[in-house]
Design a protein around this motif. Structure first.
Motif, PDB file in Angstrom:
ATOM      1  N   GLU A  52       0.829  -1.202   0.000  1.00 55.01           N
ATOM      2  CA  GLU A  52       0.000   0.000   0.000  1.00 55.01           C
ATOM      3  C   GLU A  52       0.866   1.255   0.000  1.00 55.01           C
ATOM      4  OE1 GLU A  52      -3.296   0.356  -0.467  1.00 55.01           O
ATOM      5  OE2 GLU A  52      -3.231  -1.789  -0.845  1.00 55.01           O
ATOM      6  N   TYR A  53       1.929   1.236   0.777  1.00 62.86           N
ATOM      7  CA  TYR A  53       2.856   2.364   0.804  1.00 62.86           C
ATOM      8  C   TYR A  53       3.440   2.601  -0.591  1.00 62.86           C
ATOM      9  CZ  TYR A  53       7.302   4.754   1.425  1.00 62.86           C
ATOM     10  OH  TYR A  53       8.359   5.615   1.280  1.00 62.86           O
ATOM     11  N   LEU A  54       3.914   1.547  -1.242  1.00 69.54           N
ATOM     12  CA  LEU A  54       4.544   1.684  -2.557  1.00 69.54           C
ATOM     13  C   LEU A  54       3.553   2.151  -3.621  1.00 69.54           C
ATOM     14  CD1 LEU A  54       6.923  -1.396  -2.493  1.00 69.54           C
ATOM     15  CD2 LEU A  54       7.572   1.027  -2.426  1.00 69.54           C
ATOM     16  N   LYS A  55       2.296   1.748  -3.497  1.00 66.27           N
ATOM     17  CA  LYS A  55       1.288   2.215  -4.455  1.00 66.27           C
ATOM     18  C   LYS A  55       1.172   3.733  -4.415  1.00 66.27           C
ATOM     19  CE  LYS A  55      -2.629   0.224  -3.871  1.00 66.27           C
ATOM     20  NZ  LYS A  55      -3.872  -0.556  -3.735  1.00 66.27           N
ATOM     21  N   LYS A  56       1.292   4.320  -3.221  1.00 66.47           N
ATOM     22  CA  LYS A  56       1.215   5.768  -3.083  1.00 66.47           C
ATOM     23  C   LYS A  56       2.561   6.427  -3.368  1.00 66.47           C
ATOM     24  CE  LYS A  56      -2.463   5.475   0.328  1.00 66.47           C
ATOM     25  NZ  LYS A  56      -2.818   5.698   1.735  1.00 66.47           N
ATOM     26  N   ALA A  57       3.635   5.853  -2.856  1.00 58.77           N
ATOM     27  CA  ALA A  57       4.964   6.462  -2.979  1.00 58.77           C
ATOM     28  C   ALA A  57       5.462   6.497  -4.412  1.00 58.77           C
ATOM     29  CB  ALA A  57       5.962   5.702  -2.102  1.00 58.77           C
ATOM     30  N   LYS A  58       4.985   5.597  -5.249  1.00 56.67           N
ATOM     31  CA  LYS A  58       5.459   5.564  -6.637  1.00 56.67           C
ATOM     32  C   LYS A  58       5.127   6.856  -7.376  1.00 56.67           C
ATOM     33  CE  LYS A  58       1.477   3.412  -8.803  1.00 56.67           C
ATOM     34  NZ  LYS A  58       0.953   2.272  -9.487  1.00 56.67           N
ATOM     35  N   ASN A  59       4.135   7.593  -6.897  1.00 54.22           N
ATOM     36  CA  ASN A  59       3.746   8.843  -7.546  1.00 54.22           C
ATOM     37  C   ASN A  59       4.399  10.072  -6.919  1.00 54.22           C
ATOM     38  OD1 ASN A  59       1.956   7.525  -9.340  1.00 54.22           O
ATOM     39  ND2 ASN A  59       0.491   7.345  -7.681  1.00 54.22           N
ATOM     40  N   PHE A  60       5.212   9.864  -5.900  1.00 55.06           N
ATOM     41  CA  PHE A  60       5.894  10.970  -5.233  1.00 55.06           C
ATOM     42  C   PHE A  60       7.278  11.120  -5.842  1.00 55.06           C
ATOM     43  CE2 PHE A  60       8.739  12.652  -2.010  1.00 55.06           C
ATOM     44  CZ  PHE A  60       8.073  13.811  -1.640  1.00 55.06           C
ATOM     45  N   THR A  61       7.547  12.273  -6.419  1.00 59.96           N
ATOM     46  CA  THR A  61       8.843  12.509  -7.045  1.00 59.96           C
ATOM     47  C   THR A  61       9.754  13.233  -6.073  1.00 59.96           C
ATOM     48  OG1 THR A  61       7.822  12.649  -9.204  1.00 59.96           O
ATOM     49  CG2 THR A  61      10.018  13.572  -8.996  1.00 59.96           C
ATOM     50  N   ARG A  62      10.925  12.679  -5.896  1.00 62.55           N
ATOM     51  CA  ARG A  62      11.924  13.298  -5.037  1.00 62.55           C
ATOM     52  C   ARG A  62      13.146  13.610  -5.879  1.00 62.55           C
ATOM     53  NH1 ARG A  62      15.049  10.630   0.106  1.00 62.55           N
ATOM     54  NH2 ARG A  62      16.189  12.505   0.670  1.00 62.55           N
ATOM     55  N   ARG A  63      13.558  14.848  -5.860  1.00 68.21           N
ATOM     56  CA  ARG A  63      14.755  15.248  -6.589  1.00 68.21           C
ATOM     57  C   ARG A  63      15.943  15.148  -5.636  1.00 68.21           C
ATOM     58  NH1 ARG A  63      12.827  17.040 -11.280  1.00 68.21           N
ATOM     59  NH2 ARG A  63      10.914  18.224 -11.322  1.00 68.21           N
ATOM     60  N   PHE A  64      16.942  14.381  -6.036  1.00 67.90           N
ATOM     61  CA  PHE A  64      18.118  14.193  -5.201  1.00 67.90           C
ATOM     62  C   PHE A  64      19.189  15.217  -5.532  1.00 67.90           C
ATOM     63  CE2 PHE A  64      16.154   9.996  -5.199  1.00 67.90           C
ATOM     64  CZ  PHE A  64      16.174   9.700  -3.849  1.00 67.90           C
ATOM     65  N   ARG A  65      19.729  15.830  -4.491  1.00 71.55           N
ATOM     66  CA  ARG A  65      20.897  16.689  -4.635  1.00 71.55           C
ATOM     67  C   ARG A  65      22.128  15.834  -4.351  1.00 71.55           C
ATOM     68  NH1 ARG A  65      20.395  20.453  -0.049  1.00 71.55           N
ATOM     69  NH2 ARG A  65      19.678  18.537   0.859  1.00 71.55           N
ATOM     70  N   ILE A  66      23.286  16.329  -4.682  1.00 76.58           N
ATOM     71  CA  ILE A  66      24.522  15.575  -4.420  1.00 76.58           C
ATOM     72  C   ILE A  66      24.630  15.275  -2.930  1.00 76.58           C
ATOM     73  CG2 ILE A  66      27.038  15.753  -4.457  1.00 76.58           C
ATOM     74  CD1 ILE A  66      26.769  16.405  -7.277  1.00 76.58           C
ATOM     75  N   GLU A  67      24.255  16.243  -2.104  1.00 78.68           N
ATOM     76  CA  GLU A  67      24.317  16.052  -0.651  1.00 78.68           C
ATOM     77  C   GLU A  67      23.393  14.903  -0.209  1.00 78.68           C
ATOM     78  OE1 GLU A  67      23.569  19.077  -2.077  1.00 78.68           O
ATOM     79  OE2 GLU A  67      25.514  20.045  -1.796  1.00 78.68           O
TER      80      GLU A  67
END
Length: 96
Positions: A52-67
């Motif tokens: 259930e978590y992955l079904k929701k999290a798959k639509n959340f975009t996280r931009r990664f910085r080098i840090e």
């Protein structure tokens, strides 16, 4: 290490610990990838909360910085797996 949701389709879940499943190479290659419907159904039954978590999290975009990536590397090195789960802000969004 196998990813539940593919990192090709969901690169935002690449470093999310909820999206990984340790497997021996035999099961990873000859079951997980060869039988995606069977293995996906198995995962849903075995880990319903994670599914259930992955079904929701798959639509959340996280931009990664080098840090961010450096912190992830350190977390893996130090086995601090709590730091590999999506940040609290993301979890709040997922609850909506």
């Amino acid at each position: 290490c196998s990813h539940v949701k593919s990192i090709g389709a969901y690169p935002n879940l690449r470093f999310d610990i909820m999206n990984v499943l340790p497997m021996c190479s035999r099961h990873h290659i000859w079951w997980w990838h060869d039988e995606p419907t069977e293995s996906g159904n198995w995962f849903k039954e075995k880990y319903p909360t994670r599914w259930e978590y992955l079904k929701k999290a798959k639509n959340f975009t996280r931009r990664f910085r080098i840090e961010d990536l450096e912190e992830i590397r350190e977390a893996v090195k130090n086995k601090d797996f709590n730091k590999l789960v999506l940040p609290k802000e993301a979890l709040d969004i997922l609850e909506d």
